[in-house]
Design a protein around this motif. Structure first.
Motif, mmCIF file in Angstrom:
data_model
loop_
_atom_site.group_PDB
_atom_site.id
_atom_site.type_symbol
_atom_site.label_atom_id
_atom_site.label_comp_id
_atom_site.label_asym_id
_atom_site.label_seq_id
_atom_site.Cartn_x
_atom_site.Cartn_y
_atom_site.Cartn_z
ATOM 1 N N THR A 177 -103.826 34.626 28.328
ATOM 2 C CA THR A 177 -104.845 34.985 27.348
ATOM 3 C C THR A 177 -104.426 34.442 25.987
ATOM 4 O O THR A 177 -103.311 34.715 25.536
ATOM 5 N N GLY A 224 -102.724 35.380 34.997
ATOM 6 C CA GLY A 224 -103.431 34.454 34.132
ATOM 7 C C GLY A 224 -102.762 34.326 32.794
ATOM 8 O O GLY A 224 -101.553 34.539 32.668
ATOM 9 N N GLY A 266 -98.811 41.653 35.764
ATOM 10 C CA GLY A 266 -97.845 42.559 35.163
ATOM 11 C C GLY A 266 -96.430 42.036 35.071
ATOM 12 O O GLY A 266 -95.647 42.538 34.271
HETATM 13 P P1 ADP Z 1 -95.903 35.670 29.963
HETATM 14 O O1 ADP Z 1 -95.813 35.817 28.471
HETATM 15 O O2 ADP Z 1 -94.681 36.057 30.712
HETATM 16 O O3 ADP Z 1 -96.494 34.348 30.345
HETATM 17 P P2 ADP Z 1 -98.270 37.128 29.651
HETATM 18 O O4 ADP Z 1 -97.914 38.028 28.564
HETATM 19 O O5 ADP Z 1 -99.031 35.887 29.324
HETATM 20 O O6 ADP Z 1 -96.970 36.758 30.438
HETATM 21 O O7 ADP Z 1 -99.092 37.923 30.747
HETATM 22 C C1 ADP Z 1 -98.691 39.203 31.190
HETATM 23 C C2 ADP Z 1 -99.267 39.456 32.553
HETATM 24 O O8 ADP Z 1 -100.679 39.487 32.471
HETATM 25 C C3 ADP Z 1 -98.946 38.378 33.557
HETATM 26 O O9 ADP Z 1 -98.827 38.984 34.828
HETATM 27 C C4 ADP Z 1 -100.140 37.469 33.519
HETATM 28 O O10 ADP Z 1 -100.290 36.792 34.736
HETATM 29 C C5 ADP Z 1 -101.246 38.493 33.275
HETATM 30 N N1 ADP Z 1 -102.407 37.933 32.554
HETATM 31 C C6 ADP Z 1 -102.437 37.418 31.299
HETATM 32 N N2 ADP Z 1 -103.685 37.047 30.957
HETATM 33 C C7 ADP Z 1 -104.476 37.308 32.022
HETATM 34 C C8 ADP Z 1 -105.858 37.150 32.301
HETATM 35 N N3 ADP Z 1 -106.714 36.605 31.427
HETATM 36 N N4 ADP Z 1 -106.303 37.524 33.518
HETATM 37 C C9 ADP Z 1 -105.461 38.043 34.431
HETATM 38 N N5 ADP Z 1 -104.161 38.236 34.236
HETATM 39 C C10 ADP Z 1 -103.652 37.876 33.043
#
Ligand code: ADP
Ligand code: MG
Length: 309
Positions: free
Chosen positions: A120, A118, A26
């Motif tokens: 995505t 993570g 989050g």
């Molecule tokens: P940022 O753009 O700041 O890198 P993201 O938008 O990629 O953040 O991710 C938002 C939140 O969701 C972060 O806490 C990230 O760690 C989490 N997150 C993203 N993808 C996954 C996933 N596949 N599994 C678990 N947590 C995820």
């Protein structure tokens, strides 16, 4: 379903909260308060077409992607704790995500692992998991540390996953062997039990010959393994006997069993553990790894799996 929806639906709250996680999914980073323990970190990637078939069962994939990382922590005697998941997928397929997160979640739950974050992305299917664990000082198992005279052990049975893959590639049905390939069970409890008993340890991902070879290299010693002692399930034993082919057992990969060495004076303690393992050979002074057949002849080993080779 867009990126943030997907994360919320399938990954936030998938695993139970650990007391040492201040912030999980989050924010921009996860925030941990692990105390003063030693941390052990590992990362493994599974690529569609390379590590699994593109139509593989998503629940089994979720399980296996975490299992291969848990197996690395098991090999060093660590307690698994925090996982990060990088998921690249061609599309946000809800059924696929449901299966994948269920497989991942069930195994994570079993070992007390929290998914803390993570990434995505959209692209060809690929799964990376970064897993961190901890272990008390001086309890960590390494590849180095084997000494001449140490006995070599493996947990479980060997060759079932490699034989299943071979059968699938030949268009046959692997039957009960499929489970070994698709849903290996990581030997986390076993690794922990081997702390201060094993002199070295590795998990079998690339095949016994490769991985025991790593123990030999790291420990500057050799090893002699007796083929007749290798633990096999019935279907694998029948295949080996009928085809006189030890390849899936000796050089096949994906066993995710532990291979470890034990000094003679620790063997009594090992045998008192509630742990299913088999002695397969002995560490010897000189470099080189030999497999000896029942008639005393040396078995020539084909190398295990290596990317780019
Ligand atoms: P940022 O753009 O700041 O890198 P993201 O938008 O990629 O953040 O991710 C938002 C939140 O969701 C972060 O806490 C990230 O760690 C989490 N997150 C993203 N993808 C996954 C996933 N596949 N599994 C678990 N947590 C995820
Ligand atoms: Mg991101």
């Amino acid at each position: 379903m867009a990126e943030f929806d997907l994360i919320r639906r399938f990954f936030s709250g998938l695993t139970t909260a650990r007391a040492d996680v201040r912030l999980g999914i989050g924010d921009d980073c996860a925030l941990l308060a692990p105390g003063s323990q030693q941390l052990l970190m590992t990362l493994d990637t599974l690529v569609a077409g390379r590590h699994f078939l593109p139509d593989a069962d998503p629940q089994a994939l979720g399980h296996k992607a975490l299992a291969v990382n848990l197996s690395d922590l098991a090999a060093m005697g660590a307690d698994p704790a925090w996982a990060m998941l990088s998921l690249t997928m061609p599309k946000a397929d809800e059924l696929w995500l449901q299966g994948f997160s269920r497989g991942f979640g069930k195994l994570a739950e079993h070992f007390g692992v929290q998914l803390i974050g993570g990434d995505t992305c959209q692209g060809p299917l690929s799964i990376s998991i970064q897993l961190t664990g901890h272990a008390p000082d001086s309890a960590v198992l390494r590849r180095s540390g084997a000494q001449p005279g140490d006995r070599i052990y493996v947990t479980g049975e060997l060759g079932a996953a490699a034989l299943a893959l071979q059968q699938i590639q030949h268009g046959d049905h692997p039957g009960a062997l499929r489970q070994a390939l698709e849903q290996p069970w990581p030997r986390v409890e076993e690794g922990r039990a081997l702390r201060r008993i094993a002199s070295s340890c590795i998990d079998l991902s690339d095949g016994l010959s490769s991985d025991l070879g790593h123990i030999c290299n790291a420990s500057a010693c050799g090893a002699v393994v007796e083929l007749a002692r290798l633990p096999l399930v019935q279907a694998v034993r029948e295949y080996v006997m009928m085809n006189h082919d030890w390849h899936p057992v000796v050089s096949g990969g994906d066993d995710y069993e532990l291979c470890f060495t034990v000094p003679p004076e620790q063997e009594a303690r090992l045998l008192r553990l509630p742990l299913s393992c088999t002695c397969i050979g002995e560490i010897v002074p000189d470099g080189g790894l030999y497999f000896v057949d029942t008639d005393g002849s040396r078995y020539a080993v084909k190398p295990g799996y290596e990317h780019f080779s």
